[in-house]
Design a protein around this motif. Structure first.
Motif, PDB file in Angstrom:
ATOM      1  N   TRP A 196     -20.077  28.126  64.540  1.00  0.00           N
ATOM      2  CA  TRP A 196     -20.372  26.942  65.361  1.00  0.00           C
ATOM      3  C   TRP A 196     -19.259  25.900  65.251  1.00  0.00           C
ATOM      4  CZ3 TRP A 196     -23.140  25.670  69.335  1.00  0.00           C
ATOM      5  CH2 TRP A 196     -23.414  24.340  69.618  1.00  0.00           C
ATOM      6  N   LEU A 197     -18.638  25.770  64.087  1.00  0.00           N
ATOM      7  CA  LEU A 197     -17.571  24.790  63.922  1.00  0.00           C
ATOM      8  C   LEU A 197     -16.386  25.074  64.838  1.00  0.00           C
ATOM      9  CD1 LEU A 197     -17.476  24.381  60.029  1.00  0.00           C
ATOM     10  CD2 LEU A 197     -18.423  22.792  61.707  1.00  0.00           C
ATOM     11  N   GLY A 198     -16.124  26.354  65.109  1.00  0.00           N
ATOM     12  CA  GLY A 198     -15.002  26.696  65.967  1.00  0.00           C
ATOM     13  C   GLY A 198     -15.410  27.081  67.372  1.00  0.00           C
ATOM     14  N   ASP A 199     -16.690  26.984  67.677  1.00  0.00           N
ATOM     15  CA  ASP A 199     -17.182  27.351  69.003  1.00  0.00           C
ATOM     16  C   ASP A 199     -16.883  26.222  69.979  1.00  0.00           C
ATOM     17  OD1 ASP A 199     -18.723  28.075  71.245  1.00  0.00           O
ATOM     18  OD2 ASP A 199     -20.170  29.126  69.985  1.00  0.00           O
ATOM     19  N   ALA A 200     -16.296  26.557  71.118  1.00  0.00           N
ATOM     20  CA  ALA A 200     -16.000  25.536  72.113  1.00  0.00           C
ATOM     21  C   ALA A 200     -17.262  24.889  72.663  1.00  0.00           C
ATOM     22  CB  ALA A 200     -15.182  26.135  73.252  1.00  0.00           C
ATOM     23  N   SER A 201     -18.422  25.502  72.465  1.00  0.00           N
ATOM     24  CA  SER A 201     -19.677  24.867  72.870  1.00  0.00           C
ATOM     25  C   SER A 201     -19.877  23.535  72.170  1.00  0.00           C
ATOM     26  CB  SER A 201     -20.854  25.798  72.564  1.00  0.00           C
ATOM     27  OG  SER A 201     -20.770  26.991  73.314  1.00  0.00           O
ATOM     28  N   LEU A 202     -19.303  23.394  70.985  1.00  0.00           N
ATOM     29  CA  LEU A 202     -19.399  22.129  70.257  1.00  0.00           C
ATOM     30  C   LEU A 202     -18.795  20.987  71.062  1.00  0.00           C
ATOM     31  CD1 LEU A 202     -20.123  20.683  67.600  1.00  0.00           C
ATOM     32  CD2 LEU A 202     -17.883  21.338  66.715  1.00  0.00           C
ATOM     33  N   LEU A 203     -17.751  21.271  71.830  1.00  0.00           N
ATOM     34  CA  LEU A 203     -17.156  20.257  72.695  1.00  0.00           C
ATOM     35  C   LEU A 203     -17.934  20.109  73.999  1.00  0.00           C
ATOM     36  CD1 LEU A 203     -13.350  20.972  72.270  1.00  0.00           C
ATOM     37  CD2 LEU A 203     -14.512  18.849  71.698  1.00  0.00           C
ATOM     38  N   LEU A 245     -10.358  32.096  65.953  1.00  0.00           N
ATOM     39  CA  LEU A 245      -9.398  31.141  65.400  1.00  0.00           C
ATOM     40  C   LEU A 245      -8.769  30.226  66.458  1.00  0.00           C
ATOM     41  CD1 LEU A 245      -7.648  33.345  62.677  1.00  0.00           C
ATOM     42  CD2 LEU A 245      -9.334  31.508  62.332  1.00  0.00           C
ATOM     43  N   PRO A 246      -8.339  30.732  67.632  1.00  0.00           N
ATOM     44  CA  PRO A 246      -7.813  29.800  68.642  1.00  0.00           C
ATOM     45  C   PRO A 246      -8.850  28.780  69.104  1.00  0.00           C
ATOM     46  CG  PRO A 246      -7.168  32.052  69.162  1.00  0.00           C
ATOM     47  CD  PRO A 246      -8.177  32.132  68.056  1.00  0.00           C
ATOM     48  N   SER A 247     -10.104  29.186  69.196  1.00  0.00           N
ATOM     49  CA  SER A 247     -11.155  28.250  69.581  1.00  0.00           C
ATOM     50  C   SER A 247     -11.339  27.180  68.505  1.00  0.00           C
ATOM     51  CB  SER A 247     -12.469  29.005  69.817  1.00  0.00           C
ATOM     52  OG  SER A 247     -13.482  28.146  70.283  1.00  0.00           O
ATOM     53  N   ASN A 263     -10.817  23.060  68.927  1.00  0.00           N
ATOM     54  CA  ASN A 263     -11.719  22.008  68.460  1.00  0.00           C
ATOM     55  C   ASN A 263     -11.009  21.057  67.504  1.00  0.00           C
ATOM     56  OD1 ASN A 263     -13.649  23.275  69.959  1.00  0.00           O
ATOM     57  ND2 ASN A 263     -15.000  23.776  68.254  1.00  0.00           N
ATOM     58  N   ALA A 264     -10.178  21.615  66.626  1.00  0.00           N
ATOM     59  CA  ALA A 264      -9.457  20.784  65.667  1.00  0.00           C
ATOM     60  C   ALA A 264      -8.499  19.828  66.365  1.00  0.00           C
ATOM     61  CB  ALA A 264      -8.704  21.663  64.672  1.00  0.00           C
ATOM     62  N   LEU A 265      -7.828  20.292  67.405  1.00  0.00           N
ATOM     63  CA  LEU A 265      -6.909  19.424  68.142  1.00  0.00           C
ATOM     64  C   LEU A 265      -7.662  18.318  68.873  1.00  0.00           C
ATOM     65  CD1 LEU A 265      -4.375  22.027  69.573  1.00  0.00           C
ATOM     66  CD2 LEU A 265      -3.977  20.340  67.766  1.00  0.00           C
ATOM     67  N   ARG A 266      -8.849  18.623  69.382  1.00  0.00           N
ATOM     68  CA  ARG A 266      -9.641  17.587  70.048  1.00  0.00           C
ATOM     69  C   ARG A 266     -10.122  16.568  69.020  1.00  0.00           C
ATOM     70  NH1 ARG A 266      -7.604  20.439  72.857  1.00  0.00           N
ATOM     71  NH2 ARG A 266      -6.181  18.685  72.683  1.00  0.00           N
ATOM     72  N   PHE A 267     -10.450  17.017  67.819  1.00  0.00           N
ATOM     73  CA  PHE A 267     -10.844  16.091  66.759  1.00  0.00           C
ATOM     74  C   PHE A 267      -9.658  15.213  66.360  1.00  0.00           C
ATOM     75  CE2 PHE A 267     -11.201  15.131  62.193  1.00  0.00           C
ATOM     76  CZ  PHE A 267     -12.352  14.364  62.212  1.00  0.00           C
ATOM     77  N   ARG A 268      -8.487  15.821  66.290  1.00  0.00           N
ATOM     78  CA  ARG A 268      -7.278  15.038  65.994  1.00  0.00           C
ATOM     79  C   ARG A 268      -7.053  13.970  67.063  1.00  0.00           C
ATOM     80  NH1 ARG A 268      -2.036  15.686  67.901  1.00  0.00           N
ATOM     81  NH2 ARG A 268      -0.377  14.873  66.531  1.00  0.00           N
ATOM     82  N   GLU A 269      -7.315  14.327  68.314  1.00  0.00           N
ATOM     83  CA  GLU A 269      -7.161  13.366  69.409  1.00  0.00           C
ATOM     84  C   GLU A 269      -8.102  12.177  69.217  1.00  0.00           C
ATOM     85  OE1 GLU A 269      -7.361  13.479  74.302  1.00  0.00           O
ATOM     86  OE2 GLU A 269      -7.489  15.319  73.125  1.00  0.00           O
ATOM     87  N   VAL A 270      -9.331  12.451  68.797  1.00  0.00           N
ATOM     88  CA  VAL A 270     -10.288  11.375  68.545  1.00  0.00           C
ATOM     89  C   VAL A 270      -9.783  10.460  67.429  1.00  0.00           C
ATOM     90  CG1 VAL A 270     -12.609  10.849  67.743  1.00  0.00           C
ATOM     91  CG2 VAL A 270     -12.253  12.713  69.360  1.00  0.00           C
TER      92      VAL A 270
END
Length: 519
Positions: free
Chosen positions: A135-142, A387-389, A393-400
């Motif tokens: 779930w942490l790496g699932d794009a559904s989280l975004l 892993l790419p997903s 998510n990590a890059l979107r978190f970095r953006e925040v």
């Protein structure tokens, strides 16, 4: 073995807090910044503007499309529960983008927590931990940060999944003569009904629930179970009638029009979305494709034989029913996606089930056979596709983290307040339905659908627009920007590298043509 013995937790005690921590980590990653990120999302006004208007004492109905029926009487373009539910949320939390998004976001995480706890109680702690990590790496989280109803519906789909498993447990214990079975069957249909009440596409899970119970329940209990499922739908029907209480006939006709119109719009876009899924550049697509392959190839090989012989098998331990039921729900989510416009947010209904199905197969059967060893290899490949997903998510978190202060919408509201006179008639791009309100303006969203060529704009209205909506207005028959002066154009979130937001303010119609803008 009795029901109580089989549902006694066999999971290590440490697995409970670890799983809860994984879910909490997923929630906190974007949950604290929902008022600012994503900055705007095009679908939010479609689902929330009517509730804002009702909170402000205005008619919740407004023109979503020039051809929509009863637009001045009701709002029934989507899930029947959405408007009244959101009115309650706005009264509790106030009107904000956070209040639009947090119920969906929290409900989805509550569903993941419920699903994981159910797995832990069945001793499937490795499956639960795999779910939490995935779930942490699932794009559904975004996808569930965007104020759409999928997060709410996912919670009720998971409730239906838990109810189906409980019904199978009860059938295994008593040959189907348990009151628990009937209650569980009713709860399963209630869960699907509630999910469809927020997102009508979730009704596809109704055939999944019926299929699983038909295949597994004793024949002598099929009719009582069917009656129980019918009873479970009755409260949902009552809620629909309550939500459409202003004019049931008008609401029904508007809803039917919306479904038909959406199907017409979706048809040409499916091939584009499918092409993007297969050959696009978004990092999560590898995860999506791997999960689709898991559902269509791997899980049928692992679970298909079990389901074909399900009724003839001796009652199995409830943990062994998780994988085939999860596979059925994965197929339901995949059918939902294919039958929809095939946008990424519909994957919210799909991605958890292949993970649960494959992990449960591996945990309950081990690697004794060649087929299961091959499934273990596939699980490793699935990890690589995940892993790419996760990186996305990590890059979107970095953006925040980097641009949290930049995403503050108050400076944009101040620009609206500074350039638009008090008491003016104000219309514009629907995405400004909250920012314009924060600026003290009585804002009416223009039609939502960009395909609409019959948009009408009041000549005396001030217009708050994005360049996208300027292009829409320039393409409609009435040419509503003709004779309007461009009062101001600027850029919100200018300090962000990725989400700079140009906006334009037009005055009322006059004799002169609007100047060109350059942003």
């Amino acid at each position: 073995m009795t029901h109580e013995e089989r549902t006694t937790s066999q999971s290590p005690r440490w697995s409970y807090p670890v799983f809860a921590a994984l879910v909490a980590l997923g929630f906190l990653s974007f949950g604290l910044s929902l008022d600012r990120y994503p900055p705007f999302y095009v679908d939010e006004p479609f689902f929330h503007a009517a509730a804002v208007r009702q909170i402000d004492g205005r008619n919740p109905g407004y023109v979503h499309h020039s051809q929509a029926p009863y637009h001045d009487a009701v709002w029934a373009y989507h899930g029947p529960f959405l408007k009244d539910f959101q009115v309650l949320i706005f009264r509790w939390l106030g009107v904000s983008h956070f209040a639009c998004r947090i119920p969906r976001y929290a409900a989805a995480h509550a569903g993941i927590l419920l699903l994981g706890l159910m797995l832990l109680r069945r001793g499937l702690y490795r499956t639960a931990l795999a779910l939490g990590v995935a779930w942490l790496g699932d794009a559904s989280l975004l996808e569930i940060t965007q104020g759409r109803p999928e997060g709410l519906s996912l919670f009720f789909v998971i409730v239906a999944f838990a109810a189906v498993l409980t019904a199978l447990d009860s059938a295994a214990d008593t040959g189907g003569r348990s009151r628990r079975l009937l209650v569980s069957a009713a709860l399963a249909s209630f869960g699907v009904g509630m999910a469809a009440g927020f997102q009508p596409s979730a009704a596809h899970f109704g055939w999944v629930v019926c299929l699983v119970l038909l295949l597994r329940l004793p024949r002598s209990r099929l009719i009582p179970a069917a009656l129980a499922m019918g009873a479970g739908v009755l409260p949902v029907i009552g809620l629909v009638l309550y939500c459409w209480r202003a004019d049931v006939q008008a609401a029904f006709r508007q809803f039917v029009w919306s479904v038909s119109f959406g199907a017409v719009l979706a048809a040409p876009g499916r091939s584009v979305e499918l092409q993007d899924l297969i050959a696009g550049t978004d990092w999560p697509r590898f995860w999506y494709l791997a999960l689709i392959a898991t559902s269509l190839v791997v899980l049928p090989l692992l679970c298909g034989g079990t389901i074909r012989r399900w009724r003839s098998l001796a009652p199995a331990r409830n943990r062994e029913a998780v994988a085939p039921v999860a596979w059925c729900f994965a197929l339901g989510g995949l059918v939902l996606f294919v039958a929809s416009p095939m946008c990424d947010y519909y994957f919210v209904f799909f991605t958890v089930w292949p993970v649960v199905g494959l992990a449960a197969c591996l945990e309950t059967r081990g690697f004794a056979s060649r087929r299961m060893r091959a499934a273990g290899v596939w699980a490793g490949l699935l990890l690589l596709a995940w892993l790419p997903s996760l990186a996305w998510n990590a890059l979107r978190f970095r953006e925040v983290v980097l641009f949290y202060r930049v995403f503050d919408k108050r400076p944009l509201a101040e620009e609206f307040r500074r350039h638009v006179p008090p008491g003016a008639v104000v219309m514009g791009d629907p995405i400004y339905f909250i920012v314009a309100r924060d600026a003290g303006l009585e804002f009416t969203p223009l039609p939502f659908f960009h395909h609409d060529r019959g948009i009408q704009v009041a000549p005396d209205a001030w217009l708050l627009l994005t360049p996208r909506y300027v292009d829409i207005l320039n393409s409609v028959d009435s040419r509503p920007l003709t004779g309007r002066k461009l009062v101001y154009h600027g850029t919100a979130f200018a300090g962000s590298v990725y989400t700079r937001h140009p906006f334009l303010i037009y005055g009322p119609a006059a004799d002169s043509a609007p100047p060109e803008y350059d942003i």
